[in-house]
Enzyme design. Structure first.
Site, PDB file in Angstrom:
ATOM      1  N   HIS A 108       0.836  -1.209   0.000  1.00  0.00           N
ATOM      2  CA  HIS A 108       0.000   0.000   0.000  1.00  0.00           C
ATOM      3  C   HIS A 108       0.869   1.257   0.000  1.00  0.00           C
ATOM      4  O   HIS A 108       0.417   2.342   0.393  1.00  0.00           O
ATOM      5  CB  HIS A 108      -0.942   0.005   1.211  1.00  0.00           C
ATOM      6  CG  HIS A 108      -1.995  -1.057   1.135  1.00  0.00           C
ATOM      7  ND1 HIS A 108      -2.670  -1.511   2.245  1.00  0.00           N
ATOM      8  CD2 HIS A 108      -2.482  -1.771   0.097  1.00  0.00           C
ATOM      9  CE1 HIS A 108      -3.529  -2.458   1.881  1.00  0.00           C
ATOM     10  NE2 HIS A 108      -3.439  -2.639   0.597  1.00  0.00           N
ATOM     11  N   CYS A 114       8.356  11.791 -17.101  1.00  0.00           N
ATOM     12  CA  CYS A 114       7.254  11.727 -18.083  1.00  0.00           C
ATOM     13  C   CYS A 114       6.258  12.867 -17.921  1.00  0.00           C
ATOM     14  O   CYS A 114       5.223  12.872 -18.593  1.00  0.00           O
ATOM     15  CB  CYS A 114       6.541  10.380 -17.944  1.00  0.00           C
ATOM     16  SG  CYS A 114       5.448  10.311 -16.516  1.00  0.00           S
TER      17      CYS A 114
HETATM   18  N1  APR Z   1      -0.465  -7.941  17.813  1.00  0.00           N
HETATM   19  C1  APR Z   1      -1.217  -8.789  17.045  1.00  0.00           C
HETATM   20  N2  APR Z   1      -2.369  -8.420  16.420  1.00  0.00           N
HETATM   21  C2  APR Z   1      -2.768  -7.153  16.619  1.00  0.00           C
HETATM   22  C3  APR Z   1      -2.072  -6.233  17.434  1.00  0.00           C
HETATM   23  C4  APR Z   1      -0.851  -6.672  18.049  1.00  0.00           C
HETATM   24  N3  APR Z   1      -0.107  -5.876  18.793  1.00  0.00           N
HETATM   25  N4  APR Z   1      -2.734  -5.037  17.408  1.00  0.00           N
HETATM   26  C5  APR Z   1      -3.835  -5.236  16.623  1.00  0.00           C
HETATM   27  N5  APR Z   1      -3.860  -6.503  16.153  1.00  0.00           N
HETATM   28  C6  APR Z   1      -4.795  -7.104  15.193  1.00  0.00           C
HETATM   29  C7  APR Z   1      -6.223  -6.600  15.280  1.00  0.00           C
HETATM   30  O1  APR Z   1      -6.957  -7.402  16.179  1.00  0.00           O
HETATM   31  C8  APR Z   1      -6.711  -6.799  13.843  1.00  0.00           C
HETATM   32  O2  APR Z   1      -7.163  -8.145  13.637  1.00  0.00           O
HETATM   33  O3  APR Z   1      -4.338  -6.709  13.904  1.00  0.00           O
HETATM   34  C9  APR Z   1      -5.441  -6.619  13.008  1.00  0.00           C
HETATM   35  C10 APR Z   1      -5.358  -5.281  12.293  1.00  0.00           C
HETATM   36  O4  APR Z   1      -6.347  -5.292  11.302  1.00  0.00           O
HETATM   37  P1  APR Z   1      -6.773  -3.925  10.571  1.00  0.00           P
HETATM   38  O5  APR Z   1      -6.930  -2.853  11.555  1.00  0.00           O
HETATM   39  O6  APR Z   1      -7.934  -4.260   9.702  1.00  0.00           O
HETATM   40  O7  APR Z   1      -5.478  -3.561   9.711  1.00  0.00           O
HETATM   41  P2  APR Z   1      -5.008  -4.168   8.318  1.00  0.00           P
HETATM   42  O8  APR Z   1      -5.418  -5.594   8.189  1.00  0.00           O
HETATM   43  O9  APR Z   1      -3.590  -3.863   8.158  1.00  0.00           O
HETATM   44  O10 APR Z   1      -5.868  -3.278   7.283  1.00  0.00           O
HETATM   45  C11 APR Z   1      -5.649  -3.423   5.939  1.00  0.00           C
HETATM   46  O11 APR Z   1      -7.012  -1.529   5.442  1.00  0.00           O
HETATM   47  O12 APR Z   1      -7.674   0.542   6.061  1.00  0.00           O
HETATM   48  C12 APR Z   1      -6.914  -0.139   5.157  1.00  0.00           C
HETATM   49  O13 APR Z   1      -5.067   0.604   3.892  1.00  0.00           O
HETATM   50  C13 APR Z   1      -5.444   0.253   5.188  1.00  0.00           C
HETATM   51  O14 APR Z   1      -3.517  -1.194   4.985  1.00  0.00           O
HETATM   52  C14 APR Z   1      -4.761  -1.039   5.621  1.00  0.00           C
HETATM   53  C15 APR Z   1      -5.745  -2.107   5.204  1.00  0.00           C
HETATM   54 ZN    ZN Z   2       6.475   9.536 -14.573  1.00  0.00          ZN
END
Ligand code: APR
Ligand code: ZN
Length: 283
Positions: free
Chosen positions: A127, A165
């Site tokens: 991302h 570009c």
């Molecule tokens: N250790 C383990 N797991 C954790 C911890 C931790 N310290 N802190 C949070 N979590 C878990 C949460 O319970 C959740 O299941 O990590 C997960 C984070 O999930 P999201 O908040 O949905 O993040 P992510 O999966 O990276 O989101 C994907 O969504 O909003 C967009 O572009 C943004 O890259 C992001 C994408």
């Molecule tokens: Zn370019």
């Protein structure tokens, strides 16, 4: 938990091509909120999530206005000041697994550049990164300070233009609705298809196309000979990958049996223990 940690260490030591996949959960112990966890940015501020879905459309419609808002601080980052945050033991553990020659690559959804700061070399920022800019036409990337953005604003020269570009320059972070840059998308697919162990850390695995990577890896089959009751050797096709989740909560990968097992807890606590176990096994 202990038994699963031992199993993960064994699987990593026995792997030929292990990779790591990470999400916002690996950075919460560095003080960056995640998105969908109990105190996630979207959980707390659904309106902000709705706004974020318009991000790329707003940029495409008026990149000059988009940059002016960003540079005048009106375009707020939900994740706080990413310049100031530092990697935690979870990031360092993955960097160490790479140093030990076990992890061949880390593919992250995080834009916080903390894997890079922790020393991970073979890193795919799926991302993008908050510390980089990208030409939306040719895909070339630049450091944030390569354009004198404030000066361009004072001289009414926004949006910044690509020196190669003349395409429009955007932050490297991928907005909702924006296609994943083709170089990162292709390399990530190759890694998912090549790996025999996938260590997935701190993601809810609900955002696509990233969440497809474990499913693609799970598709890959390999053949194994087995002896039937009658003593004849038969070839059976089995999954060619072991998928391990380290996450505070179960995810759709857990529920649908895409992952082989979940080690439930904090990445900053569990990953360093896995590294210690790996070192013990290797001794
Ligand atoms: N250790 C383990 N797991 C954790 C911890 C931790 N310290 N802190 C949070 N979590 C878990 C949460 O319970 C959740 O299941 O990590 C997960 C984070 O999930 P999201 O908040 O949905 O993040 P992510 O999966 O990276 O989101 C994907 O969504 O909003 C967009 O572009 C943004 O890259 C992001 C994408
Ligand atoms: Zn370019």
């Amino acid at each position: 938990m202990e038994q699963l940690i031992g199993r993960a260490a064994r699987d990593l030591v026995d792997s030929k091509y292990a990779i790591g996949l990470t999400g916002a959960g690996i950075s919460t112990e560095s003080g960056i909120p995640d998105f969908r966890g109990p105190s996630g940015v979207w959980t707390k501020n659904p309106e902000a999530e709705r706004r974020a879905y318009l991000g790329y459309q707003e940029f495409s419609e008026d990149p000059k206005k988009w940059w002016e808002e960003r540079l005048s601080g009106r375009g707020q980052s939900f994740l706080g000041d990413l310049e100031k945050v530092i990697p935690n033991p979870g990031h360092h553990a993955l960097a160490e697994l790479e140093e030990l020659g076990i992890l061949k690559c880390v593919i992250t959804q995080n834009v916080d550049a903390l894997h890079e700061k922790a020393g991970t070399k073979n890193l795919l920022e799926y991302h993008g990164s908050f510390s980089k800019l990208r030409c939306i036409s040719c895909g070339l990337r630049f450091g944030r300070d390569e354009f004198g953005l404030e000066e361009l604003m004072r001289e009414n020269q926004l949006p910044p233009r690509c020196p190669k570009c003349r395409g429009v320059i955007k932050s490297d972070t991928v907005s909702f609705g924006e296609p994943i840059p083709s170089d990162v998308a292709h390399q990530s697919l190759e890694e998912a298809w090549k790996c025999d162990v996938m260590l997935i850390c701190g993601t809810s695995a609900v955002v696509y196309p990233f969440a497809n990577l474990p499913r693609i890896a799970r598709e890959r089959r390999t053949e194994r000979e087995k002896q039937t009751e009658t003593g004849i050797y038969a070839v059976e096709r089995i999954s060619a990958v072991t998928i391990i989740e380290v996450n505070a909560d179960p995810t759709p990968l857990t529920e649908e049996g895409i992952s082989d097992y979940l080690i439930q807890g904090k990445t900053g606590e569990i990953l360093p223990i896995i590294v210690e176990e790996v070192k013990k096994i290797r001794k």
